[in-house]
Design an enzyme around this catalytic site. Sequence first.
Site: not given
Ligand code: G6P
Length: 611
Positions: A2, A27, A74, A100-101, A484, A488, A491, A507, A606
């Site tokens: 949010c 975000r 969100w 927010n929250g 990672e 990517k 996501e 396994h 984000k």
């Molecule tokens: C969300 C974002 C990711 C990020 C993660 C942790 O899931 O989409 O890209 O890695 O949060 O966020 P931070 O700001 O704590 O690195």
Amino acid sequence: MCGIVGYIGKQSAVPILINGLKRLEYRGYDSAGIAVLKDSKIKVIKRAGKVVDLENLVALNNLDSSIGIGHTRWATHGEPNDVNAHPHLDQTASLALIHNGIIDNYSVIRKKLEAQGYRFQSETDTESLVQLISAFMEITHDFVKAVQLALSEVDGTYGLVVINKEQPDMLVAARLGSPLVIGVGDDEYFVASDASAIVGHTRQVVYLDEGEIAIITRGGYEIKTIANEPVTRQVEQITFDLEQIEKGGYDHFMLKEIFNQPQTILDSMRGRLLPDKGSARLGGLREVVHILNNANRIIITACGTSWHAGLVGEYMLEHYARIPVEVEYASEFRYRNPIITENDVIIAISQSGETADTLAALREAKNRGATVIGICNVVGSTIARETHAGVFIHAGPEIGVASTKAFTSQLVVLSLITLMLARNRGFLSREDGEKVVKEMLALPDKVQEILQLADEIERIADEFKDCDNALYLGRTYQFPVALEGALKLKEISYIHAEGYPAAEMKHGPIALIDKNMPVVVIAPQNGIHEKVVSNIQEVLARKGRVIAVCNHQDPIIHELAETCINIPRTMDFLSPILSIIPLQLLAYYIAVKRGCNVDQPRNLAKSVTVE
Ligand code: G6P
């Protein structure tokens, strides 16, 4: 997640609110709305969908006003529809609230108010709060007092702004667990959950702290605690420019951020390497360096991409600094009653510095007496402020939801900490330290060299864009890179992808391999190269399609793999900083070719400010 923006001043509020909401789009959100005070009434326009849809709707109405609030939601409680979107009104339509929250005890509050005859419109937790403020207004007839009383009854987290039709010259904002910043202009004030929403208007900001409330009028602002204690707070300067949060000619923020990495990697190490001493100096750790040197154990805690950076950190720190390291998902760490002693050091890694689970994990560790260090990108963020010490990665604002430049900068900072501790603890000679410094300084050029492969990687993306699954394999330092790389891809392209330690494939995941399965193997030449070659053979024996990330002069891999992406060599512990780059590009081009919204992938946020 949010986003919040609020305005009070001399200008027309609506364009400021809409533009602010556009800046917060990155975000992640699913509905948006605004409320303004006009002709002694609150006018609310809100709807599911994008800010541009809201903007079109707003344009059909005359909402000229110099005070208003805007929100991107969100969804947590209640699906993303027009009714559940913020702002929410109380039943008399006298108050409008954006939040927010999460209000944890919202259902208790709602039942109590419903029993008193209050009627609710939405399924949200937020509506309970605005109705509760309204209920206190009935008793106290004092707007600020009513907000304070309501907030002292709620459990949960909030960053919020509320307006009252009876007080057209006042915004009331409050924060607990969800960030808020006040922008100070010339006889005008802004409120936002993220400074990027207001940097186009002012660079002077005041960050609200946990448990604080701000009363903002046309003539100034006052900060108090929820319990009504006065607070004095310094005005600070935003450290980034507007152009840093614009696309600058790239098709997407993610592409810009991938291509910025030679610069951001350099920025993360700037002024921190000591070539003559073969070591590193980190000003933010000065006060705790003796604690780090003598730590019994380091626990790295984080979420998402930052957690992957933490895994690389574990390999680095144990290898060179010889300190036992554990890496924990923050969401698990906080609830599993971990054993923490005063001689433990906790490193919380977070790009945003606002991730709710990471914040809770560090608070837990702090309560148990450990020293807590932050590795954050956002200056002024909550994690950066709540840790005992820390290092900023200086990657600049990261807008693309899929983290790229923050990851490589986190790895640079972890390399610097490793170098410093390895030297301080006597596990690395000065000569070897000098070699590390030299190699680190060579990284930006090597990253630049990899970025020149973008066209080639785009062609590979074309070949594999229609796959349904993908497997990413790596060993030792390349195992977190495999995780990672897979993250990517899933996501932003919505292709199911898994990262695995290459040998562990036997396994389980090996059962999935057939002639349609792309298997990305990260196989630079290192001490374990032969073993990775065997793993490639295992994939080929099941007709899997191997895409290898390898070094230029590697005849064995070139012979075996269907496709090779050649990257320059570097020291093993620095190699993830190079090997992740082609995987970022591969995910990016595949997602673009599948028509996906790369910068705002569905359902993702984000900065995850709820647990
Ligand atoms: C969300 C974002 C990711 C990020 C993660 C942790 O899931 O989409 O890209 O890695 O949060 O966020 P931070 O700001 O704590 O690195």
